[in-house]
Design a protein around this motif. Structure first.
Motif, mmCIF file in Angstrom:
data_model
loop_
_atom_site.group_PDB
_atom_site.id
_atom_site.type_symbol
_atom_site.label_atom_id
_atom_site.label_comp_id
_atom_site.label_asym_id
_atom_site.label_seq_id
_atom_site.Cartn_x
_atom_site.Cartn_y
_atom_site.Cartn_z
ATOM 1 N N LYS A 31 -6.683 -2.532 -11.362
ATOM 2 C CA LYS A 31 -5.229 -2.596 -11.495
ATOM 3 C C LYS A 31 -4.581 -1.296 -11.018
ATOM 4 C CE LYS A 31 -1.592 -3.485 -14.890
ATOM 5 N NZ LYS A 31 -1.295 -3.790 -16.317
ATOM 6 N N ILE A 32 -5.179 -0.165 -11.372
ATOM 7 C CA ILE A 32 -4.636 1.125 -10.917
ATOM 8 C C ILE A 32 -4.748 1.249 -9.403
ATOM 9 C CG2 ILE A 32 -4.944 3.621 -11.058
ATOM 10 C CD1 ILE A 32 -5.877 3.265 -13.915
ATOM 11 N N VAL A 33 -5.870 0.812 -8.835
ATOM 12 C CA VAL A 33 -6.060 0.895 -7.384
ATOM 13 C C VAL A 33 -5.017 0.060 -6.656
ATOM 14 C CG1 VAL A 33 -7.617 0.279 -5.506
ATOM 15 C CG2 VAL A 33 -8.497 1.486 -7.495
ATOM 16 N N ARG A 34 -4.738 -1.132 -7.132
ATOM 17 C CA ARG A 34 -3.748 -1.979 -6.463
ATOM 18 C C ARG A 34 -2.337 -1.428 -6.612
ATOM 19 N NH1 ARG A 34 -6.186 -7.963 -8.169
ATOM 20 N NH2 ARG A 34 -7.923 -7.934 -6.655
ATOM 21 N N GLN A 35 -2.053 -0.778 -7.726
ATOM 22 C CA GLN A 35 -0.744 -0.149 -7.874
ATOM 23 C C GLN A 35 -0.550 0.968 -6.856
ATOM 24 O OE1 GLN A 35 -0.445 1.115 -11.946
ATOM 25 N NE2 GLN A 35 -0.044 -0.950 -12.735
ATOM 26 N N ILE A 36 -1.584 1.768 -6.651
ATOM 27 C CA ILE A 36 -1.470 2.855 -5.668
ATOM 28 C C ILE A 36 -1.434 2.301 -4.249
ATOM 29 C CG2 ILE A 36 -2.511 4.994 -4.854
ATOM 30 C CD1 ILE A 36 -3.798 5.338 -7.557
ATOM 31 N N MET A 37 -2.188 1.246 -3.986
ATOM 32 C CA MET A 37 -2.193 0.653 -2.649
ATOM 33 C C MET A 37 -0.839 0.061 -2.288
ATOM 34 S SD MET A 37 -5.957 -1.192 -2.651
ATOM 35 C CE MET A 37 -5.577 -2.135 -1.181
ATOM 36 N N GLY A 38 -0.059 -0.332 -3.275
ATOM 37 C CA GLY A 38 1.262 -0.867 -2.998
ATOM 38 C C GLY A 38 2.230 0.152 -2.439
ATOM 39 N N LYS A 39 1.909 1.434 -2.527
ATOM 40 C CA LYS A 39 2.768 2.485 -1.993
ATOM 41 C C LYS A 39 2.533 2.741 -0.509
ATOM 42 C CE LYS A 39 2.809 4.852 -6.470
ATOM 43 N NZ LYS A 39 2.513 6.127 -7.185
ATOM 44 N N PHE A 40 1.537 2.079 0.090
ATOM 45 C CA PHE A 40 1.225 2.252 1.506
ATOM 46 C C PHE A 40 1.685 1.026 2.281
ATOM 47 C CE2 PHE A 40 -1.747 4.885 -0.803
ATOM 48 C CZ PHE A 40 -1.838 6.037 -0.048
#
Length: 460
Positions: A262-271
């Motif tokens: 979940k944390i990884v997908r949240q950060i990936m949404g910023k790219f």
């Protein structure tokens, strides 16, 4: 004739090309003979009277009027500065609205502005200037805009070439995590668009499995890519579990893996685009070596590789503490103006804030003070300023210096707030250690006078 030419010389500032218009008068005076009024002089005199009757004049503005300035598209920043210098009395007496379709205010306040733009921003800060966007434009201007900026149709071969060029704009990243009996660590190798490589290592000071270390390496790599402002990233990892979790081929079964994902997908949404692929371990040797060296804190690690120490997992750090009460800070009016263009209703207060804002800039939502020779200084509120003073004065590297020296130390560390010198003096005066072990002068206020007896035993 001489009287006429003298009066025309006095009016020369209001007549364009006055020398050409007065040429017949000058030719008559140069002859040195008897002055005669020729038909050419009569025609020139009539043309001058006609010109003076229709001369373009500037009307005097009335109190309460607002002046509008339309700078040209080319060199509009320089045009505004030149206009402010030429029309300085009007700029000082009246509020001026600059009508432009260019981001003039953002250009003058951007952090990477040149020294010339910084000087212009400071020079313009003394005036009451308001920047407004252009209103509705005519149909012909809209048609010209559409004709100029409409992209032509691209054939399939050209599309393939464009796609090939986009692949060169992707940052390449290799991540790996390592977990063992001696500790856990993560290694990241980020390759830029021009081939430059950035190495980064993370030491995990908590018990972590190999899968958790792989996720920690992926999260640290994404944060590093976001810090260097990369938009498109291609990540290579030798962990089959992590690569398939991100690509949604595998479903996580453990609760911790779900939280990490979940944390990884949240950060990936910023790219704009992120791709995670699996590669063999042999092709990920450099990131693997960094992870192993970071796990045991190997002293042979190169000094050029930054080493971060994490004391808790990322899934625990995701829980934040919300501030219930927020105090008003001196930064709020400046931040509101730079970010949203909001000014207080008081004209004097608004003009003061506009002048102050020319010396500040916003970088990633943080307010910084800029100068001609100093680097960007981060602006702090009351709580952060007190913490910085305590750390610099009595922290690990603190030496309990005096107030003036303490203020200059904080300034060299890159921090700033308006009452920095007063707070530094107050900090040294309220420090118990400084007051207990201060150097006190035991010298008497005046010279001692020796008293001698004139005769031995005379006092008896």
């Amino acid at each position: 004739m001489q009287s006429l030419t003298g009066r025309l010389a006095a009016l020369s500032r209001f007549v364009s090309k006055v020398t050409d218009k007065c040429q017949p008068f000058f030719q008559v005076i140069r002859r040195g003979k008897k002055t005669e009024w020729t038909p050419e002089c009569e025609e020139a005199f009539r043309n001058l009277k006609r010109y003076l009757q229709q001369a373009p004049l500037l009307s005097t503005p009335r109190e309460g009027d607002k002046l509008y300035l339309y700078p040209p598209l080319e060199k509009w920043a320089l045009a505004l500065v030149v206009a402010a210098r030429k029309l300085r009395p009007y700029f000082q007496a009246f509020p001026v609205s600059v009508i432009t379709n260019q981001p003039l205010r953002q250009t003058l306040h951007k952090p990477d502005a040149s020294d010339r733009l910084v000087k212009w921003a400071v020079e313009l800060s003394e005036f009451d200037i308001d920047y407004k966007s252009r209103a509705a434009i005519k149909a012909q201007a809209m048609a010209d805009f559409v004709a100029e900026f409409t992209e032509p149709e691209v054939c399939l071969d050209q599309q393939d070439a464009v796609i090939g060029n986009d692949e060169t704009q992707v940052w390449q990243m290799s991540v790996d995590g390592s977990s063992g009996e001696r500790g856990s660590g993560a290694g990241i190798v980020l390759e830029g668009l021009e081939g430059e490589k950035i190495s980064y290592a993370v030491k995990l000071e908590f018990a972590a499995t190999n899968n958790q270390a792989e996720y920690e390496a992926l999260i640290a790599g994404l944060e590093l890519a976001k810090a260097v402002k990369a938009d498109r990233v291609k990540i290579r990892t030798d962990s089959q579990l992590v690569a398939n979790h991100v690509s949604e081929r595998f479903q996580p079964r453990e609760e911790k893996m779900e939280q990490y994902l979940k944390i990884v997908r949240q950060i990936m949404g910023k790219f704009e685009a992120v791709e995670v692929i699996q590669i063999p371990r042999e092709q990920n040797s450099r990131a693997d070596i960094l992870a192993r060296m970071a796990a045991v804190a190997d002293p042979k690690m190169p000094k050029s590789v930054p080493l971060e120490v994490k004391s808790s997992p990322s899934i625990d750090q995701n829980l934040g503490v919300l501030r219930i009460e927020q105090k008003c800070s001196w930064r709020d009016p400046i931040v509101s103006y730079l970010r949203d263009g909001v000014l207080p209703p008081d004209k004097l207060r608004a003009r003061k804030i506009r002048a102050q804002a020319s010396r500040y800039t916003m970088i990633d939502g943080v307010l910084y003070r800029r100068g001609y020779t100093l680097p960007f200084l981060r602006c702090l509120d009351e709580d952060d300023a007190d913490y910085v003073l305590r750390e610099v004065h009595e922290g690990i590297c603190g030496n309990h210096s005096g107030g003036r020296s303490l203020a200059h130390k904080v300034l060299r560390q890159g921090y700033l707030w308006p009452t920095m010198h007063q707070d530094a003096q107050g900090k040294t005066r309220s420090c118990v250690s400084c007051q207990s072990f201060a150097n006190f002068s035991n010298q008497p206020p005046e010279k001692l006078t020796s008293m001698t007896s004139p005769w031995p035993f005379a006092q008896w």
